[in-house]
Scaffold this motif. Structure first.
Motif, PDB file in Angstrom:
ATOM      1  N   SER A 614      -4.951  -1.097 -14.442  1.00 42.46           N
ATOM      2  CA  SER A 614      -6.330  -0.651 -14.326  1.00 42.46           C
ATOM      3  C   SER A 614      -6.885  -1.068 -12.974  1.00 42.46           C
ATOM      4  O   SER A 614      -6.345  -1.937 -12.320  1.00 42.46           O
ATOM      5  N   PRO A 615      -8.007  -0.444 -12.577  1.00 37.40           N
ATOM      6  CA  PRO A 615      -8.678  -0.921 -11.378  1.00 37.40           C
ATOM      7  C   PRO A 615      -9.207  -2.336 -11.581  1.00 37.40           C
ATOM      8  O   PRO A 615      -9.385  -2.782 -12.716  1.00 37.40           O
ATOM      9  N   LYS A 686      -3.421   3.771  -6.324  1.00 37.27           N
ATOM     10  CA  LYS A 686      -3.921   2.924  -5.246  1.00 37.27           C
ATOM     11  C   LYS A 686      -4.982   1.955  -5.731  1.00 37.27           C
ATOM     12  O   LYS A 686      -5.195   0.916  -5.132  1.00 37.27           O
ATOM     13  N   GLU A 687      -5.671   2.328  -6.798  1.00 35.72           N
ATOM     14  CA  GLU A 687      -6.745   1.473  -7.294  1.00 35.72           C
ATOM     15  C   GLU A 687      -6.240   0.392  -8.243  1.00 35.72           C
ATOM     16  O   GLU A 687      -6.926  -0.579  -8.509  1.00 35.72           O
ATOM     17  N   PRO A 717       0.873   2.586   4.385  1.00 33.25           N
ATOM     18  CA  PRO A 717      -0.233   2.810   5.315  1.00 33.25           C
ATOM     19  C   PRO A 717      -0.623   1.501   6.011  1.00 33.25           C
ATOM     20  O   PRO A 717      -0.417   0.417   5.478  1.00 33.25           O
ATOM     21  N   ALA A 718      -1.183   1.646   7.209  1.00 33.75           N
ATOM     22  CA  ALA A 718      -1.505   0.457   8.000  1.00 33.75           C
ATOM     23  C   ALA A 718      -2.635  -0.340   7.362  1.00 33.75           C
ATOM     24  O   ALA A 718      -2.683  -1.562   7.493  1.00 33.75           O
ATOM     25  N   ASN A 719      -3.572   0.356   6.699  1.00 28.99           N
ATOM     26  CA  ASN A 719      -4.646  -0.357   6.036  1.00 28.99           C
ATOM     27  C   ASN A 719      -4.293  -0.533   4.573  1.00 28.99           C
ATOM     28  O   ASN A 719      -4.394   0.401   3.785  1.00 28.99           O
ATOM     29  N   GLY A 720      -3.877  -1.718   4.234  1.00 26.17           N
ATOM     30  CA  GLY A 720      -3.451  -1.975   2.870  1.00 26.17           C
ATOM     31  C   GLY A 720      -4.645  -2.128   1.951  1.00 26.17           C
ATOM     32  O   GLY A 720      -5.803  -2.046   2.368  1.00 26.17           O
ATOM     33  N   PRO A 721      -4.364  -2.346   0.685  1.00 29.91           N
ATOM     34  CA  PRO A 721      -5.446  -2.506  -0.293  1.00 29.91           C
ATOM     35  C   PRO A 721      -6.201  -3.814  -0.080  1.00 29.91           C
ATOM     36  O   PRO A 721      -5.697  -4.753   0.545  1.00 29.91           O
TER      37      PRO A 721
END
Lengths: 778, 123, 277
Positions: A614-615, A686-687, A717-721
């Motif tokens: 879950s988010p 991604k969430e 991606p360069a900007n991770g979570p």
């Protein structure tokens, strides 16, 4: 009488017998030594450490047993597992393994040998493998003779299919269970052959030990009744069968109910009903026999027959009826998954998620059994030739175990012993035939010669040398042909047929086949050693890799992380992880876990799965409600360790979907049917907490370069979570284990997300207060 | 005898004749030793039946105790029946490895093990 | 937390010590107008007793003006905090509406039911109690109960979004399996007698067959039977008292002589049997 090669004259039969038995003892000793030694690769390559997952629990339980005594262990309630539920350990385990090592521990200490309990646990499996070799020898001896028994013992001693579950440190139930299985079967065969209640009782006692040691006892519970039933249907009912089966069942069933985990199951569940039914049937048949002995009327005998059959049918329907009424529990899910391989995936993902429960891949048969898998059918054919009662047992065993091994990787273990036994029978028949010095006579009747083959074995290699060059090109397929042809031509070899009109002429034919067979045996040994050393000796707690210069490099992230947990967190801290790591956390870090490898509560596991998938905002209340302080994830993307949580993630989704189908849906985690973790990953993916924890700050590690996940081979991606509700607490050297701390409430009472945004200097959006009043429309 | 009761009327008379002949044959051809064992078997059977009736009719409350009691009857019954089969001279050919004395030793061992588990289960 | 409380406390003490006086209300006056600007009701409030409850239609407007003075004198003061509180005493719902006061102490409050403020609590057909709360650093805090106000009923209050998550859960009631009841004593006794009755059958049958145990007391047999009896006694003792480990130990010790006694005894019977036959 012509012989193919000179035999030593003037040797008294007593000398031959003595030498043979001495050789047997030496051979068994060497086999035991080889069995133990080949299992020590794990200790030598790594160290004396408990392997994998389940053994860690067994080890922890054994420590409790050793330090606190039996009764304390029996009543052990573990509040640190399955937090907040706790687990009644004494009633939910098979205590045989722990009790065995506990007894060994106490005996050694009574002898003033202060051995560490860990070393006993590590070396228990190799020790019992030697006993297994002995039990297999005894069992095969009942099938054919001593030489076949020795071959079988040697096979089972080093065959990878068994080694995979019994290397040093693999402290699991199977370690002792295979010995118990073989010995129970041996006692059963012995009881059946002699009609002895003594061996029946022994079989029952070992059956009890087996029940106390391994859930696979159900295999015995159904094998023996099946054998009895088949004998009955073949019209082979004897009083011996009655004595053996009745004494085994009556004592064994009562004994099996003493194990708390089994309890009343033997009279309440379908798995055990076959044994009960056959027991009842045997009583009826025996009574009918008794009556028939005192009666001559033909009609009455027919009537009796009808009565027996109808009683059997009635009993069967009674059992079915009771099942419907709920008195007898129907088959359990695990059992269904044996018959319908797709069942588990559909209804019980938690069973399907275990890799051991997957159907077996074909190469693993060869990997685990090598050339035995070809000899196996030949051995079964040999059993059909003699077809005594015990051979029927082996045939049934072979058929059942082959099926089960095909359905589940894990049950390969049950197949291995019977493969060893039948292969040994086949190979020993082959050797008997070709080592038999008697030249066949065309017309005359020659007297049968019963040479113990073991005395002849040393002769062969000498002769073999001469023809070695000729035979090096022999392939395995050729060997199979040899075996089959020898089976068809040899007619039971020298032992059965008194007339030797069939046989082998000359030396060359013999040597050719024997060299071939010996070559196969040699390859078998090489293969077993190689597989054991390379595939089955990894503790999976410590991983090995090779440095560029060829030296071994140990990856010890797991222990590093668990040790960190033990040293740096509060003693009552609760650690959440996927259930695979529950036992290890409890065993090595000594911290409370939410779920572990004893997967008894599906909902609880689904809760963890839900939190992971879950988010953050949804997961945070779940974490706080379960008092979780730390969350642990396994990440192999940096060094390419494929058994990590992202690869298991879909199972978490599936399991939680089973409980919360409205909130978690598997398709949401795919991007157009593809499982992606890079910038094309689905928004849900991604969430979700698992994704965020796995890749948090991963891209930064590459210092601006393209970050790549080596397990899934995707560019990150360069900007991770980013994380709002958790913060990174620890990441191990190779990033395999990542531990996150669950943040406490904000000191100002703000939502943690808002607090984080404030900390980063973002302006708070002004929101209109919600109207609490909703006017009724006029 | 169950089979006799389930038979139909035309064969009833024949059945009763068969039954009486059977009984006579049993009385004549069975040694006292075996009769002794048979008496014991009958005793165990009645004990078991009464216990089972209690379980069905009244209560199965201490289920483990019932199982222990009933299993002790069943177990003792089959062990005794095994002993009977082994010492029966007619079965001599089947039991080459088991002399009557050996059979009795087996019987005692089996009984002791059985009783151990019965007491363990009794609660 | 602690410093804050003391802080308040100091102010409280200060306020009572300074005795700067209390606040009072001058010319509190309300007017109700309809949407067509027609004046429906207007009156001056007396603080001593509440007027008749005020009624607002769905599009009416309530105007409320007053001046705050110190000690009832003409000079207006501006308190630091001024609120109107709408309270439903039955449901406990309340709404607080700040009121702007000029430095001269004059204040004007307007409630337009066509566009009610978000803080107005949901209502049923009960009146809301309206009170004025004044807070000041230098004066004593004051509450004036003004009037009761009927506003058009609205829907019941929506549950708070966090209510589902943070809610006191009902207490867990442990349910235990009901105590198994024992059958009546009579039944127990009858069945005990029934269970014992097969012994009569056994003894009857045995006496009919005529059991002879000619060798029972011979010295080669008696140790064996005695040891078997000892085994049964041990197991019975286990049931009553002993622990598992002790039973296994004693049983193991007892087994050794039993095996030897059994060997001799059975060898003896074997001899008698073969001798006899």
């Amino acid at each position: 009488m012509p012989t193919a090669y000179p035999l030593p004259e003037n040797v008294s039969p007593a000398t031959v017998a003595n030498t043979a038995s001495l050789l047997r003892i030496i051979a068994l000793g060497l086999i035991s030594a080889a069995a133990i030694a080949s299992r020590l690769f794990a200790v030598i390559n790594f160290e004396s450490i408990i392997h994998e997952f389940d053994p860690w629990f067994n080890y922890r339980a054994t420590r409790v047993l050793a330090s606190k005594g039996f009764y304390e262990f029996w009543n052990w309630f573990d509040p640190t597992a399955w937090y907040p539920l706790g687990r009644v350990v004494g009633g939910t385990i098979y205590p045989g393994l722990m009790t065995t090592s506990g007894v060994i521990y106490y005996i050694l200490h009574a002898l003033h040998l202060p051995v560490d309990i860990r070393n006993i646990c590590v070396l228990l499996a190799p020790g019992f493998s030697a006993l297994t070799a002995w039990a297999t020898y005894m069992f095969t001896k009942e099938m054919k003779d001593d030489s076949a028994g020795l071959l079988a013992a040697a096979f089972i001693g080093i065959v990878p299919g068994y080694i995979s579950r019994s290397v040093a440190g693999s402290y699991d139930n199977e370690a002792i269970a295979i010995f118990l299985l073989m010995f129970t079967f041996f006692s059963w065969i012995k009881a059946l052959k002699q009609g002895s209640a003594f061996f029946g009782t022994i079989a029952a006692l070992f059956y009890f030990y087996m029940v106390a040691a391994w859930g696979g006892y159900v295999f015995i519970t159904n094998m023996i009744p099946l054998h009895a039933l088949v004998l009955l249907l073949m019209g082979r009912f004897t009083s011996r069968l009655y004595v053996a089966y009745s004494s085994w069942y009556a004592i064994g069933t009562l004994a099996s109910m003493q194990v708390p985990f089994v309890g009343f199951q033997p009279v309440r569940t379908s798995e055990h009903m076959a044994a009960l039914g056959v027991f009842g049937l045997l009583q009826i048949v025996a009574f009918a026999q008794l009556v028939r002995a005192h009666v001559s009327s033909k009609q009455f005998q027919n009537l009796l027959f009808v009565a027996v059959v109808s009683t059997g049918v009635l009993g069967f329907f009674a059992i079915v009826g009771l099942t419907y009424k709920g008195w007898i529990a129907p088959w359990t899910g695990r059992f269904y998954s044996l018959w319908d391989t797709g069942y588990a995936k559909k209804y019980i993902p938690i069973i399907a998620s275990v890799s051991e429960h997957q159907p077996t891949a074909w190469p693993s048969f060869f990997m685990d059994l090598h050339f035995l898998i070809w000899l196996f059918p030949a051995g079964v054919v040999m059993c059909f030739r003699a077809l005594r009662d015990e051979h029927i047992f082996v045939i049934i065993y072979a058929a059942m175990a082959s099926y089960f091994a095909g359905v589940m990787v894990r049950l390969m273990l049950a197949l291995t012993p019977v493969v060893c036994v039948t292969s040994a029978v086949a190979l020993s028949t082959l050797l008997d035939t070709y080592l038999d010095p008697t030249e066949p006579t065309v017309n005359e009747k020659a007297e049968p010669v019963n040479d113990p083959p073991s005395t002849n074995v040393p002769v062969t290699p000498k002769k073999a040398k001469k023809l070695k060059d000729k035979e090096t090109a022999a392939t395995a397929r050729g060997a199979l042909g040899d075996v089959v042809s020898s089976v068809t031509s040899a007619a039971g070899g020298s032992t059965t047929s008194p007339k030797t009109t069939k046989g082998i002429f000359g030396l060359d034919g013999r040597v050719a086949v024997l060299v071939n067979a010996l070559g196969l045996l040699l390859f078998f040994v090489v293969h077993c050693t190689w597989v054991t050393a390379n595939a089955y000796s990894s503790p999976s707690v410590v991983l090995a890799s090779t440095n560029p210069d060829g030296s071994q490099h140990l990856i010890d992230d797991f222990r590093e992380a668990y040790y960190w947990l033990r040293q740096n967190t509060a003693e009552d801290a609760v650690v959440m992880s996927w259930w695979d790591y529950g036992y290890q956390i409890a065993g090595m870090a000594n911290r409370t876990t939410l779920v572990d490898n004893n997967t008894w509560n599906n909902t609880h596991i689904a809760t963890v799965g839900k939190a992971m998938s879950s988010p953050e905002e949804v997961a945070y209340p779940i974490l706080r409600k379960h008092d979780v302080n730390y969350v642990l994830v396994i990440f192999g993307g940096l060094i390419g360790y494929s058994g990590d949580d992202m690869n298991k993630f879909l199972w978490m989704v599936r399991i939680s979907q089973g409980v919360w189908p409205d909130e978690i849906q598997e398709p949401n985690y795919f991007n157009n049917g593809e499982y992606r973790v890079d910038d094309r990953a689905s928004p849900t993916m991604k969430e979700c907490l698992m994704y965020k924890m796995t890749y948090y700050r991963f891209a930064q590690l590459f210092g601006g370069g393209q970050a790549i996940d080596r397990v899934r081979g995707q560019h990150m991606p360069a900007n991770g979570p980013t994380l709002d509700y958790l913060e990174e607490a620890f990441t191990s050297e190779n990033w395999i284990v990542r531990i996150y701390e669950v943040k406490k409430d904000d000191v100002l009472g703000r939502d943690l997300k808002v607090a984080n945004a404030f900390g980063e200097g973002k302006k708070r959006k002004r929101t209109k207060p919600i109207a609490r009043r909703k006017a009724i429309a006029a | 005898m169950a089979p006799a009761k389930s038979s139909k009327t035309p064969v009833a008379s024949e059945t009763s004749v068969a039954l009486t002949t059977m009984w006579k044959s049993y009385i004549q051809h069975t040694s006292d030793r075996l009769k002794l064992i048979d008496a014991f078997l009958v005793f165990i059977m009645f004990s078991g039946i009464v216990q089972f009736a209690y379980c069905v009719l009244v209560t199965n409350f201490p289920f483990n105790a019932f199982l222990a009691g009933f299993a002790s009857c069943v177990g003792q019954f089959v062990l005794t029946a095994s002993l009977r089969a082994q010492v029966n001279p007619e079965n001599r050919s089947e039991f080459n490895d088991v002399s009557p004395e050996r059979a009795f030793a087996d019987f005692t061992l089996g009984s002791i093990v059985l009783h151990f588990f019965v007491y363990n289960f009794l609660g | 937390m602690v410093p804050r409380i003391t802080f308040h406390f100091i102010w409280l003490v200060l306020a009572t010590c300074v005795h700067a006086g209390s606040l009072s209300l001058q010319n509190p006056r309300f007017t109700i107008t309809s949407s067509t600007a027609a004046q429906l009701r207007t009156d001056t409030l007396s603080l001593a007793e509440k007027p008749e409850p005020l009624k607002l239609g769905p599009s009416d407007t309530l105007k409320f003006t007053f001046q705050i003075t110190e000690n009832g004198e003409g000079k207006g003061v501006q308190p630091h905090q001024t609120f109107l509180r709408f309270h439903d005493s039955v449901s406990g719902e309340e709404g607080i509406q700040p009121v702007r006061v000029t430095p001269g102490g004059k204040a004007k409050f307007e409630l337009n039911m066509a566009r009610p403020p978000p803080s107005l609590p949901p209502t049923a057909d009960r009146p809301l109690e309206v009170s004025l709360i004044l807070g000041s650093f230098v004066h004593e805090p004051t509450i004036f109960d003004l009037f009761d106000l009927y506003v058009p009923p609205s829907h019941a209050p929506a549950p708070h979004p966090d209510e589902a998550k943070f809610h006191v859960l009902p207490l867990i009631h442990h349910t235990f399996r009901p105590e198994q009841k024992l059958p009546p004593k009579f039944v127990s006794v009858v069945f005990a007698a029934l269970v014992l009755s097969p012994w009569l059958v056994l003894l009857g049958l045995w006496s009919k067959i005529g059991v002879r145990v000619p060798h029972l007391f011979s010295p080669r047999i008696i140790p064996f039977t005695a040891l078997l009896g000892a085994f049964e006694a041990l197991l019975c003792w286990y049931w009553i008292d002993l622990k598992l480990g002790e039973v296994l130990l004693y049983g193991g010790i007892l087994a050794v002589p039993t095996i030897f006694a059994g060997k001799t005894a059975l060898a003896a019977t074997g001899e008698w049997r073969t001798g006899k036959n």
